[in-house]
Write a protein that holds these residues in place. Structure first.
Motif, PDB file in Angstrom:
ATOM      1  N   PHE A 121       0.843  -1.204   0.000  1.00  0.00           N
ATOM      2  CA  PHE A 121       0.000   0.000   0.000  1.00  0.00           C
ATOM      3  C   PHE A 121       0.878   1.254   0.000  1.00  0.00           C
ATOM      4  CE2 PHE A 121      -3.521  -2.305   2.638  1.00  0.00           C
ATOM      5  CZ  PHE A 121      -3.889  -3.047   1.524  1.00  0.00           C
ATOM      6  N   ILE A 122       1.890   1.261   0.853  1.00  0.00           N
ATOM      7  CA  ILE A 122       2.763   2.429   0.990  1.00  0.00           C
ATOM      8  C   ILE A 122       3.578   2.652  -0.288  1.00  0.00           C
ATOM      9  CG2 ILE A 122       4.764   3.369   2.228  1.00  0.00           C
ATOM     10  CD1 ILE A 122       3.616   1.851   4.748  1.00  0.00           C
ATOM     11  N   LEU A 123       4.187   1.583  -0.796  1.00  0.00           N
ATOM     12  CA  LEU A 123       5.015   1.716  -1.998  1.00  0.00           C
ATOM     13  C   LEU A 123       4.195   2.155  -3.207  1.00  0.00           C
ATOM     14  CD1 LEU A 123       7.409  -1.355  -1.648  1.00  0.00           C
ATOM     15  CD2 LEU A 123       7.948   1.075  -1.323  1.00  0.00           C
ATOM     16  N   VAL A 124       3.039   1.556  -3.395  1.00  0.00           N
ATOM     17  CA  VAL A 124       2.187   1.928  -4.530  1.00  0.00           C
ATOM     18  C   VAL A 124       1.731   3.374  -4.400  1.00  0.00           C
ATOM     19  CG1 VAL A 124      -0.047   1.483  -5.639  1.00  0.00           C
ATOM     20  CG2 VAL A 124       1.469  -0.421  -5.094  1.00  0.00           C
ATOM     21  N   TYR A 125       1.396   3.793  -3.189  1.00  0.00           N
ATOM     22  CA  TYR A 125       0.990   5.183  -2.970  1.00  0.00           C
ATOM     23  C   TYR A 125       2.117   6.144  -3.340  1.00  0.00           C
ATOM     24  CZ  TYR A 125      -0.514   9.462  -0.696  1.00  0.00           C
ATOM     25  OH  TYR A 125      -0.868  10.767  -0.447  1.00  0.00           O
ATOM     26  N   LEU A 126       3.343   5.788  -3.005  1.00  0.00           N
ATOM     27  CA  LEU A 126       4.487   6.657  -3.271  1.00  0.00           C
ATOM     28  C   LEU A 126       4.911   6.664  -4.742  1.00  0.00           C
ATOM     29  CD1 LEU A 126       6.676   5.842  -0.136  1.00  0.00           C
ATOM     30  CD2 LEU A 126       5.327   7.920  -0.551  1.00  0.00           C
ATOM     31  N   ILE A 127       4.687   5.555  -5.441  1.00  0.00           N
ATOM     32  CA  ILE A 127       5.203   5.405  -6.805  1.00  0.00           C
ATOM     33  C   ILE A 127       4.185   5.747  -7.886  1.00  0.00           C
ATOM     34  CG2 ILE A 127       6.136   3.732  -8.457  1.00  0.00           C
ATOM     35  CD1 ILE A 127       7.399   2.301  -6.011  1.00  0.00           C
ATOM     36  N   PHE A 128       2.935   5.356  -7.692  1.00  0.00           N
ATOM     37  CA  PHE A 128       1.931   5.497  -8.744  1.00  0.00           C
ATOM     38  C   PHE A 128       0.905   6.568  -8.409  1.00  0.00           C
ATOM     39  CE2 PHE A 128       3.455   1.130  -9.013  1.00  0.00           C
ATOM     40  CZ  PHE A 128       3.781   1.038 -10.362  1.00  0.00           C
ATOM     41  N   THR A 165      -6.748  -2.874 -13.992  1.00  0.00           N
ATOM     42  CA  THR A 165      -7.003  -1.869 -12.954  1.00  0.00           C
ATOM     43  C   THR A 165      -7.970  -2.389 -11.894  1.00  0.00           C
ATOM     44  OG1 THR A 165      -8.777  -0.826 -14.228  1.00  0.00           O
ATOM     45  CG2 THR A 165      -6.538   0.067 -14.506  1.00  0.00           C
ATOM     46  N   HIS A 166      -8.666  -3.481 -12.207  1.00  0.00           N
ATOM     47  CA  HIS A 166      -9.556  -4.097 -11.223  1.00  0.00           C
ATOM     48  C   HIS A 166      -8.764  -4.870 -10.162  1.00  0.00           C
ATOM     49  CE1 HIS A 166     -13.454  -3.128 -13.095  1.00  0.00           C
ATOM     50  NE2 HIS A 166     -12.729  -3.111 -14.199  1.00  0.00           N
ATOM     51  N   ILE A 167      -7.472  -4.974 -10.365  1.00  0.00           N
ATOM     52  CA  ILE A 167      -6.567  -5.538  -9.355  1.00  0.00           C
ATOM     53  C   ILE A 167      -5.748  -4.420  -8.716  1.00  0.00           C
ATOM     54  CG2 ILE A 167      -4.583  -7.058  -8.955  1.00  0.00           C
ATOM     55  CD1 ILE A 167      -5.605  -8.749 -11.335  1.00  0.00           C
ATOM     56  N   THR A 168      -5.190  -3.552  -9.546  1.00  0.00           N
ATOM     57  CA  THR A 168      -4.268  -2.530  -9.030  1.00  0.00           C
ATOM     58  C   THR A 168      -4.952  -1.494  -8.146  1.00  0.00           C
ATOM     59  OG1 THR A 168      -4.511  -1.227 -11.072  1.00  0.00           O
ATOM     60  CG2 THR A 168      -2.665  -2.789 -10.963  1.00  0.00           C
ATOM     61  N   TYR A 169      -6.243  -1.250  -8.360  1.00  0.00           N
ATOM     62  CA  TYR A 169      -6.933  -0.205  -7.589  1.00  0.00           C
ATOM     63  C   TYR A 169      -6.890  -0.465  -6.092  1.00  0.00           C
ATOM     64  CZ  TYR A 169     -11.180  -2.728  -6.170  1.00  0.00           C
ATOM     65  OH  TYR A 169     -12.065  -3.579  -5.566  1.00  0.00           O
ATOM     66  N   MET A 170      -6.825  -1.733  -5.696  1.00  0.00           N
ATOM     67  CA  MET A 170      -6.859  -2.094  -4.279  1.00  0.00           C
ATOM     68  C   MET A 170      -5.623  -1.627  -3.519  1.00  0.00           C
ATOM     69  SD  MET A 170      -8.020  -6.025  -4.599  1.00  0.00           S
ATOM     70  CE  MET A 170      -8.414  -6.488  -6.269  1.00  0.00           C
ATOM     71  N   VAL A 187     -10.031   3.876  -6.049  1.00  0.00           N
ATOM     72  CA  VAL A 187      -8.781   3.384  -5.472  1.00  0.00           C
ATOM     73  C   VAL A 187      -8.996   3.089  -3.996  1.00  0.00           C
ATOM     74  CG1 VAL A 187      -7.228   4.572  -7.074  1.00  0.00           C
ATOM     75  CG2 VAL A 187      -7.926   5.725  -4.978  1.00  0.00           C
ATOM     76  N   GLY A 188      -8.176   2.207  -3.461  1.00  0.00           N
ATOM     77  CA  GLY A 188      -8.189   1.925  -2.036  1.00  0.00           C
ATOM     78  C   GLY A 188      -8.456   0.477  -1.711  1.00  0.00           C
ATOM     79  N   ALA A 189      -8.065   0.112  -0.503  1.00  0.00           N
ATOM     80  CA  ALA A 189      -8.233  -1.252  -0.011  1.00  0.00           C
ATOM     81  C   ALA A 189      -9.594  -1.472   0.635  1.00  0.00           C
ATOM     82  CB  ALA A 189      -7.118  -1.572   0.996  1.00  0.00           C
ATOM     83  N   SER A 190     -10.490  -0.491   0.535  1.00  0.00           N
ATOM     84  CA  SER A 190     -11.791  -0.571   1.200  1.00  0.00           C
ATOM     85  C   SER A 190     -12.595  -1.794   0.778  1.00  0.00           C
ATOM     86  CB  SER A 190     -12.604   0.689   0.940  1.00  0.00           C
ATOM     87  OG  SER A 190     -11.927   1.825   1.391  1.00  0.00           O
TER      88      SER A 190
END
Length: 177
Positions: A9-16, A30-35, A90-93
């Motif tokens: 979560f942290i790395l993806v937030y910082l990179i993308f 994107t139905h996988i990456t959005y999480m 976006v998000g892990a919700s």
């Protein structure tokens, strides 16, 4: 495994950016990456705390691999059932609501118990209020949350004891057969 999720979560937030979120017209991946992406640092922190807490609670009953596979699969499948969003979701919700549904199933069958009725009712009211509010915030995917919550409860009730970690008999010696 829960630590790997938080780290991702942290790395993806910082990179993308939000381009890895899904919309009604985005690519299937994107139905996988959005999480794994989050809209703000506050969104990231809240989802990370919720995800981590639920994962710990569910690990007492389910294997970590089952929790991870279930959460990702649920959020992936449910995202296809609500393709009405024009802004990137976006998000892990989705994963979190799926885990909440599974947790609520465990409460309903008595595996998890609350100290008193008031605490149970307050917990349920918080979940319902969060779910309802997600339908009214323009940056929130209320339908996705609802579907994931229902999928969690359905997963728990349909798998029964199949996916749970078997309890060990305390009276039985580890050497006896």
């Amino acid at each position: 495994m829960k630590h790997l999720f938080i780290l991702s979560f942290i790395l993806v937030y910082l990179i993308f950016g939000l381009e890895i979120g899904y919309t009604s017209t985005s690519s299937w991946h994107t139905h996988i990456t959005y999480m794994f992406q989050h809209g703000s640092w506050w969104h990231l922190v809240l989802n990370s705390i919720a995800f981590y807490s639920l994962y710990i609670a569910l690990e007492r009953v389910y294997r970590p691999s089952v929790i991870a596979l279930f959460a990702i699969t649920s959020a992936f499948v449910c995202s296809w059932l609500c393709m009405r969003y024009t802004q990137p979701v976006v998000g892990a919700s989705g994963m979190i609501y799926a885990m909440i549904g599974l947790y609520l199933y465990l409460v309903s069958i008595g595996i998890y118990k609350y100290k008193n009725r008031r605490t149970l009712i307050l917990s349920l009211l918080v979940i319902v209020a969060s779910l309802i509010s997600s339908f009214f915030h323009r940056n929130s995917a209320g339908l996705l949350h609802l579907l994931c919550l229902c999928s969690g409860f359905a997963f728990g009730s349909s798998t029964g004891k199949l996916c749970r970690i078997p309890k060990r008999n305390k009276n039985k010696s580890p050497l006896s057969s």
